[in-house]
Design an enzyme around this catalytic site. Structure first.
Site, short mmCIF file in Angstrom:
data_model
loop_
_atom_site.label_atom_id
_atom_site.label_comp_id
_atom_site.label_asym_id
_atom_site.label_seq_id
_atom_site.Cartn_x
_atom_site.Cartn_y
_atom_site.Cartn_z
N LEU A 103 -13.25 -68.75 -9.37
CA LEU A 103 -14.53 -68.68 -10.08
C LEU A 103 -14.28 -68.14 -11.48
O LEU A 103 -13.34 -67.37 -11.71
CB LEU A 103 -15.50 -67.78 -9.32
CG LEU A 103 -15.79 -68.19 -7.87
CD1 LEU A 103 -16.93 -67.36 -7.31
CD2 LEU A 103 -16.11 -69.68 -7.75
N GLY A 139 -11.57 -68.54 -5.47
CA GLY A 139 -12.39 -69.75 -5.40
C GLY A 139 -11.55 -71.02 -5.40
O GLY A 139 -11.97 -72.05 -4.85
N ASN A 169 -7.91 -63.48 -2.92
CA ASN A 169 -7.45 -62.18 -3.44
C ASN A 169 -8.60 -61.29 -3.92
O ASN A 169 -8.38 -60.35 -4.68
CB ASN A 169 -6.47 -62.42 -4.61
CG ASN A 169 -7.10 -63.17 -5.77
OD1 ASN A 169 -7.90 -64.07 -5.55
ND2 ASN A 169 -6.75 -62.82 -6.98
N GLU A 170 -9.81 -61.58 -3.47
CA GLU A 170 -10.98 -60.86 -4.00
C GLU A 170 -10.84 -59.34 -3.95
O GLU A 170 -11.22 -58.64 -4.89
CB GLU A 170 -12.25 -61.27 -3.22
CG GLU A 170 -12.88 -62.58 -3.68
CD GLU A 170 -12.21 -63.81 -3.09
OE1 GLU A 170 -11.15 -63.67 -2.43
OE2 GLU A 170 -12.72 -64.92 -3.30
C1 LIG Z 1 -17.86 -51.64 -2.40
C2 LIG Z 1 -17.48 -52.99 -2.95
C3 LIG Z 1 -18.54 -54.02 -2.75
C4 LIG Z 1 -18.18 -55.21 -3.59
C5 LIG Z 1 -19.14 -56.28 -3.41
C6 LIG Z 1 -19.03 -57.31 -4.51
C7 LIG Z 1 -19.18 -58.65 -3.95
C8 LIG Z 1 -19.74 -59.63 -4.90
C9 LIG Z 1 -19.48 -60.98 -4.39
C10 LIG Z 1 -18.49 -61.62 -5.31
C11 LIG Z 1 -17.88 -62.80 -4.71
C12 LIG Z 1 -17.06 -63.47 -5.76
C13 LIG Z 1 -15.97 -64.28 -5.18
C14 LIG Z 1 -14.99 -64.50 -6.27
C15 LIG Z 1 -14.17 -65.49 -6.27
C16 LIG Z 1 -13.24 -65.73 -7.40
O1 LIG Z 1 -12.72 -66.81 -7.51
S1 LIG Z 1 -12.95 -64.50 -8.54
C17 LIG Z 1 -11.66 -65.13 -9.62
C18 LIG Z 1 -10.33 -64.87 -9.00
N1 LIG Z 1 -9.30 -65.41 -9.84
C19 LIG Z 1 -8.19 -64.75 -10.12
O2 LIG Z 1 -7.97 -63.64 -9.69
C20 LIG Z 1 -7.23 -65.45 -11.03
C21 LIG Z 1 -7.08 -64.72 -12.31
N2 LIG Z 1 -6.17 -65.42 -13.22
C22 LIG Z 1 -4.82 -65.40 -13.07
O3 LIG Z 1 -4.26 -64.84 -12.17
C23 LIG Z 1 -4.04 -66.12 -14.13
O4 LIG Z 1 -4.87 -66.30 -15.26
C24 LIG Z 1 -3.50 -67.50 -13.69
C25 LIG Z 1 -4.60 -68.39 -13.12
C26 LIG Z 1 -2.38 -67.31 -12.66
C27 LIG Z 1 -2.90 -68.23 -14.94
O5 LIG Z 1 -1.98 -67.39 -15.56
P1 LIG Z 1 -1.51 -67.71 -17.06
O6 LIG Z 1 -1.15 -69.14 -17.19
O7 LIG Z 1 -0.49 -66.68 -17.42
O8 LIG Z 1 -2.83 -67.56 -17.94
P2 LIG Z 1 -3.52 -66.20 -18.42
O9 LIG Z 1 -2.90 -65.80 -19.72
O10 LIG Z 1 -3.54 -65.20 -17.34
O11 LIG Z 1 -5.03 -66.67 -18.66
C28 LIG Z 1 -5.40 -67.47 -19.80
C29 LIG Z 1 -6.83 -67.13 -20.15
O12 LIG Z 1 -7.68 -67.49 -19.07
C30 LIG Z 1 -8.45 -66.35 -18.66
N3 LIG Z 1 -8.70 -66.42 -17.22
C31 LIG Z 1 -7.81 -66.45 -16.24
N4 LIG Z 1 -8.41 -66.56 -15.04
C32 LIG Z 1 -9.74 -66.58 -15.27
C33 LIG Z 1 -10.90 -66.69 -14.43
N5 LIG Z 1 -10.80 -66.78 -13.11
N6 LIG Z 1 -12.08 -66.68 -15.02
C34 LIG Z 1 -12.23 -66.60 -16.37
N7 LIG Z 1 -11.16 -66.51 -17.22
C35 LIG Z 1 -9.93 -66.50 -16.67
C36 LIG Z 1 -7.59 -65.17 -19.05
O13 LIG Z 1 -8.36 -64.03 -19.18
C37 LIG Z 1 -7.03 -65.64 -20.39
O14 LIG Z 1 -8.05 -65.50 -21.34
P3 LIG Z 1 -7.72 -65.17 -22.88
O15 LIG Z 1 -6.84 -63.95 -22.89
O16 LIG Z 1 -9.06 -64.92 -23.49
O17 LIG Z 1 -7.03 -66.38 -23.40
#
Ligand SMILES: CCCCCCCCCCCCC/C=C/C(=O)SCCNC(=O)CCNC(=O)[C@H](O)C(C)(C)COP(=O)(O)OP(=O)(O)OC[C@H]1O[C@@H](n2cnc3c(N)ncnc32)[C@H](O)[C@@H]1OP(=O)(O)O
Length: 260
Positions: free
Chosen positions: A66, A111, A135-136
């Site tokens: 997401l 997601g 990995n949430e």
């Molecule tokens: C008591 C506690 C109660 C808590 C209750 C809360 C519950 C609420 C319910 C919520 C349910 C939500 C469920 C969520 C689901 C999800 O999917 S959350 C997203 C999870 N995703 C990740 O963890 C992935 C994160 N990203 C990465 O690991 C890496 O970016 C990558 C995909 C492996 C790629 O790596 P690399 O090529 O090295 O690129 P980066 O430099 O890391 O990233 C480039 C730019 O992209 C941005 N970015 C990365 N991922 C995301 C993303 N998911 N969303 C938005 N933006 C993302 C990253 O920040 C970089 O941005 P800039 O620096 O601005 O370029």
């Protein structure tokens, strides 16, 4: 005309290939979710299409999950709209009458993993840089019940509980061992392996396979359908909490600092 989703006719009759192309990381933004839903609806209504291979246009990142920027610093109305779109995509994918094969050619967290888990079969490229999982908890959030159910239906309760509590991102061999993917192949063979599996699934009469799929998946789907609005309100309430917003901001900053 869709910019973030590319749909091509596959090399085999009756097969389409749907490719994610939302740079830089194929995050599921609201626009991307909407384009995916429209593309899937068109494919669902196309009688000539019996199977869909789902993959990323560029290897490296299948889907980054997401879009965290859709869940940070926005208002409740936006969170509600976003979550409804997430639900809609899951419902379309999980209930698709077509054979869905995920060709996982890159990172597949949260997601992204969920989207692949809705497919009938997952083939992953054997690249140690690629990982898959829900990995949430590592972000300080929790996978909603229907994310959890989709994983439990795939790997069983014990493996799902461990993977969910720890927020494990599995490299290919481990992912295969735990059953989160069905096959791991050398990267250059990924597309041909996906097409070969597709051919096996398409050898089964559609009607019998579709009814069986519905029988297996309907109880899980019904759980969300009967409480969609409550699930949206629960998401909006949780995501709006200051502590959750802080956790997500910290995680985003960590991602951004990783480069510097
Ligand atoms: C008591 C506690 C109660 C808590 C209750 C809360 C519950 C609420 C319910 C919520 C349910 C939500 C469920 C969520 C689901 C999800 O999917 S959350 C997203 C999870 N995703 C990740 O963890 C992935 C994160 N990203 C990465 O690991 C890496 O970016 C990558 C995909 C492996 C790629 O790596 P690399 O090529 O090295 O690129 P980066 O430099 O890391 O990233 C480039 C730019 O992209 C941005 N970015 C990365 N991922 C995301 C993303 N998911 N969303 C938005 N933006 C993302 C990253 O920040 C970089 O941005 P800039 O620096 O601005 O370029």
């Amino acid at each position: 005309m869709s910019h973030r989703v590319l749909v091509e006719a596959g090399p085999a009759a009756g097969v389409a290939v749907l490719k994610f192309r939302n740079p830089p990381v194929n995050a599921l933004s609201l626009e991307m979710l909407m384009e995916l839903v429209i593309s899937l609806e068109k494919l669902e209504n196309d009688k000539a299409v019996r199977g869909i291979v789902i993959t990323a246009e560029n290897p490296g990142i299948f889907l980054a999950g997401l879009d965290l920027t859709e869940m940070c610093g926005r208002n409740p109305a936006h969170y509600a709209k976003y979550w409804e779109a997430v639900q809609e995509l899951w419902l379309r994918l999980y209930q698709s009458s077509k054979v869905l094969v995920a060709a996982i050619n890159g990172a597949c967290p949260a997601g992204g993993c969920l989207a692949s888990l809705t497919c009938d079969y997952r083939v992953m490229a054997d690249n140690p840089k690629y990982t898959i999982g829900l990995n949430e908890t590592q972000l300080g959030i929790i996978a909603p019940f229907w994310f959890k159910d989709t994983l439990v239906n795939t790997v069983g309760h014990r493996a799902a509980e461990q993977a969910l509590q720890l927020g494990t991102l599995f490299p290919p061999a481990k992912a295969l061992q735990v059953g989160i993917v069905d096959q791991v192949v050398p990267e250059e063979q990924l597309q041909s392996a996906a097409l070969s599996v597709m051919a096996q699934w398409l050898a089964i009469p559609d009607h019998a396979r579709q009814l069986t799929k519905t029988m297996m998946r309907k109880p899980t789907v019904d759980q969300l359908v009967k409480q969609r609005e409550a699930d949206i309100q629960s998401f909006v309430g949780l995501i709006s909490q200051d502590s959750i917003q802080r956790a997500l901001q910290t995680y985003l900053q960590k991602l951004r600092q990783k480069k510097g």
